[in-house]
Design an enzyme around this catalytic site. Sequence first.
Site, PDB file in Angstrom:
ATOM      1  N   ASP A  38       0.875  -1.177   0.000  1.00  0.00           N
ATOM      2  CA  ASP A  38       0.000   0.000   0.000  1.00  0.00           C
ATOM      3  C   ASP A  38       0.909   1.223   0.000  1.00  0.00           C
ATOM      4  O   ASP A  38       2.028   1.141  -0.487  1.00  0.00           O
ATOM      5  CB  ASP A  38      -0.936  -0.037   1.219  1.00  0.00           C
TER       6      ASP A  38
ATOM      7  N   HIS B  67       1.261   1.676  -3.294  1.00  0.00           N
ATOM      8  CA  HIS B  67       0.184   2.466  -3.896  1.00  0.00           C
ATOM      9  C   HIS B  67       0.592   3.914  -4.066  1.00  0.00           C
ATOM     10  O   HIS B  67       0.024   4.624  -4.897  1.00  0.00           O
ATOM     11  CB  HIS B  67      -1.080   2.375  -3.047  1.00  0.00           C
TER      12      HIS B  67
END
Length: 564
Positions: free
Chosen positions: A308, A342
């Site tokens: 992430d 991310h």
Amino acid sequence: MKTNLTTFFRMLLAVLTVSCSGNVIAQKSKSYDTYANIEFKMPKVEEPKIPKNTVNLKDFGAVNGGYVLNTKAFEDAINALSKKGGGKLIIPPGIWLTGPIILKSNIELHAERGALIKFSTDKSLYPLIETNFEGLNTWRCISPIYGKNLENIAFTGKGVWDGSGEAWRQVKRSKVTESQWKDFVSSGGVVNEQKTSWYPSEVFMNASKGGPIDQNVRLDLKTKEDFEKIHDFLRPVLVSIQNSKRVLFDGPVFQNSPAWNIHPFMIEDLIVRNITVRNPWFSQNGDGLDVECCKNVVIENSSFDVGDDAICIKSGKDKDGRDRGIPSENIIVRNNIVYHGHGGVTVGSEMSGGVKNLHVSNCTFMGTDVGLRFKSARGRGGVVENIFISDIFMTDIPSQAISFNLYYGGKSIAETLEEGGAKIVNQKMPVDEKTPQFKNISIKNITIKGAQQAVFLQGLPEMNLENIEISNLIAKAENGFTIVDANGIKIHNAKLDIEKPNVIDIYNGKNMSFKDIEFNSTSPKAITINGEATENIEFVPSANSDFAKKTVIGETVPKSAVKL
């Protein structure tokens, strides 16, 4: 005379050395550089003051091999040091299985090279505590490494801290190979009816769909007893240190966390350097470093490869964040490398307490979903301001290299694009304490080699992005610029190699300046400008740019709003 002076200085040096020898970490701070070339005034970040005392984990009955639980050995060693006022706990080479480690003030955990601290997969060892997760006050399993209301904490050495996250996390079938999927299924747990996700337990699966959820936080549950019923679902961050002062991470590897890897929360004087942070790229909420409501922070010379956001700056979510009212401020992020993730460096989406005075420089992002990522949504509130970013190098970005998204819905940009892209909603809403604001941001000396889009700037119609300057930009991407609901944007000295014929798309832009812009498109629609709120946009021509022949101005744009 010369001999006497030499002797005197040698004696003085010896005295100074002895007087400082009780604090190894403090000695390092002498050579630690000051904050040259930082755009805001920032006090020197203080390092932990660790007493001279030293103990070895093996002296407290710890057993190497990864099959004997060493929780009590860690506890006894930390207590022994604490009784002496603090000191260094040496963790020697070996595999050390343990339950949660509860920190105390004035403790340095020194994991030597070859040391692997592996946290137990027995969830019953992790009791529920009141804590903060995803910016909200909630109940959660205690973190494998946990401390609150402390001073002088350090993690040093070249060892590895492993959170055994594979026992905690949901896995989406679409994110793993077929062989990996088979391994998860055969390991136990349950698969949903659609055969699209594996869960560690049926309790986890049912909890994930049993009530209203905000980013893994169940909003319908109120008491500890309510949360106990979904214990397996409440996966913790690997390292949680809260409301503390002088915290140092220097050297180790932190990996395989149940949720986020490292979560400093309400820390004053935080140093993160020379560490490696790793999570499987498919790990749900597998953030690297989430700095939340912290003041005076340096993050440098580290690498991140996670599932992430990699380096994320936060300050609480919605009412919980606004009520706390503690911003993240005075932060330096420099000389870091990010692989999967991310976002390379991210601000938000939990930024309700505000973020200010952030310097980011000399960082490389390779294959991150997004490079520089700013995200929020209506309901957050908070102000992000005085952000200075320079010398960022990005390659192979699957979505937007530079992204400002004020309609963030909790998914990565790549996931949003796979679903057809985010819908732009331009209905103006009333401005109140729940309205987020991003302003006064400088981004310069940026190189983008490969991206789905170079720059995406999207504010709110009631609260535009304000005063964002992007200069000295070299970008090779499929798409160029999208700018929506933004005021005071300056794009200067940009060389754009864009695959699509439309290079710059503006909707409701105000007070914008484009100067020394070069792009390869010869399309008469290379630049499109729309929106009735558009005003005072200027494209300054150059020897290599004839904007008048490549611009389309929509019918709703007021006359004289655009100067070519």
